[in-house]
Design a protein around this motif. Sequence first.
Motif, PDB file in Angstrom:
ATOM      1  N   LEU A  94       6.335  -4.086   7.456  1.00 50.99           N
ATOM      2  CA  LEU A  94       7.617  -4.722   7.144  1.00 50.99           C
ATOM      3  C   LEU A  94       8.716  -3.686   6.922  1.00 50.99           C
ATOM      4  CD1 LEU A  94       6.613  -7.746   4.859  1.00 50.99           C
ATOM      5  CD2 LEU A  94       7.174  -7.730   7.293  1.00 50.99           C
TER       6      LEU A  94
ATOM      7  N   LEU B   2       6.999 -13.142   6.046  1.00 57.20           N
ATOM      8  CA  LEU B   2       7.998 -13.149   7.114  1.00 57.20           C
ATOM      9  C   LEU B   2       8.957 -14.336   7.001  1.00 57.20           C
ATOM     10  CD1 LEU B   2       5.766 -12.057  10.115  1.00 57.20           C
ATOM     11  CD2 LEU B   2       7.760 -10.818   9.253  1.00 57.20           C
TER      12      LEU B   2
ATOM     13  N   SER C 143       1.048 -12.556   5.880  1.00 59.41           N
ATOM     14  CA  SER C 143       2.140 -12.009   6.684  1.00 59.41           C
ATOM     15  C   SER C 143       3.145 -13.078   7.081  1.00 59.41           C
ATOM     16  CB  SER C 143       1.590 -11.305   7.925  1.00 59.41           C
ATOM     17  OG  SER C 143       0.820 -12.176   8.716  1.00 59.41           O
TER      18      SER C 143
END
Length: 409
Positions: A137, A110, A106
Motif C-alpha cells: 500500500l 483498499l 487487502s
Amino acid sequence: MKKSENIANPDCKGSCSKPLGEATKAIHVPYARRDAYDALSMPVYNAVAFEFDNAAAMTEAFSGRSGAPDYSRTGNPTVTNLEDRVRILTGAKDVTAFNSGMAAISNALLALTAHGKNVVTSKHLFGNTYSLLTESLARFGVETRLADLTDAEATSALIDENTACVYFEIITNPQMEVADIQQLANAVHQKGSILMADTTTIPFTQFSSHNMGVDIEVVSSTKYISGGATSLGGLVIDYGTVEGFEQKIRGEQLFNFGAYMTPQVAYLQTIGLETLDARYRVQSSNALELATRLQELSQIKHVNYVGLSDNPYHKLAQHQFGKTAGAMVCIDLDSEKSCFQFIDSLKLIHRATNLFDNRTLAIHPYSTIFVAFSAEEKAKMDVLNTTVRLSVGLEDIDDIYNDIKQALT
C-alpha cells in the motif's frame, strides 16, 4: 458473550418465544430461496451465469435491487448462503466472502484507503499484513503509522483527518498482545475515524466485536470456520457504521479485483461453520490444559497464552472474549537451535503452518512466517528466534502433551 437474536426457523411452528443459541443459528439459517429439491445442505452452484425471465429482471439483478445472482464472480447462491449465516451469527449489516484471509484484509483496506491517506496500526501484526501495509500500500501513497495499540491515548495522537482507519488484531500472532477494544474504539471514534479488527484468533460466536465498538471485522475463514483446513477463505463483516463501505466493498472491490470466494469453498466452509462451536470448545479447552501443563516443564522458558491466570492480558481477555482464550499457544526455549531440535523431534504434532486445524501444528515463526524480514525488523516486531507457535487441535490432550514432552527430552 453476545445474546442471540431470533431468526426464521424452519423447525419452529408458529412463533418462537426464545432466541436461538449460536450453535443452533449456525445450522438453521434458512435459504434465501427454497431449493428445488429441498436439500438440507445448500448445493454447490457451479454455474457461472444465471438466466433471467426478461430484461427488466436482469436490470434488477445487476443493480443489486432484487438480490438475485447475476454472475458468480460477484454473487453465487452457495457463497451467499455462507454470507447469510455469518451475517445472522454476527448481527452484521452485510458480509462479503473472499478467497483467502489476506484477500479479505487487502480488499477491506483498499475500500477505505487512497493516495495521501494513512492507516494507524501496530508493529505486532501477522507478517503478510505488515508487509501489505508497509510495502504494497505504501507504493500507492498510503502511509502506515505504527502505534502501541494498548495505549489508546498514544494511538489517538496519531489519528488525523487523513486517517483511513485504525487496524489491529484482537490477539496478535505470535506476540499474543491484547488491546482494550472498547478504549481503542472510544479513542478512534472521538477522532472521527474507523476501527477495523482482525478477529480470527477468537470465533465471532464467542463474543461481539461490534458491541465493543468495532466497525469492520475481517476473519480468515481458513482457520476455525473451514473445519479442519479444508479450504482457503476470508470474510469482511460490515456492521453498517461506515458510510458507503458496503457499496465500495461489493460494488467496486468485487467487480474490479475479482477475489470472490468460490462456491466449492463456500460449501465446505458452511459445513465447517455448523460444527465451529463444538470444535472450538474442545480446542480451546485443550489449549488451556496444555498451556497449564507446559508451565511445569523446565526446558520451556516461557509459556505465552492469555488463558493463563498469570498472563498480563488474562483479565482483559476474559472481559472481552469470555472464558475461552483461543487455540494458539506460544512457548519459548533457550535458543533457536533448541527450537529446531524440538520441532524435528515431534512425532504426533505436525510441522506445518496454519492455525486452528483439527490437528495440532508446530512452527518456528522467526524462520518461516517472518523469514522475509531482517533481524532488525523482527526485533522491532518482537518476533523472537526462541519462540515456537503451537496451534492446538482436537487430539486427546494427553497425546499432545506427551509428544511435546518427549520432543523436549
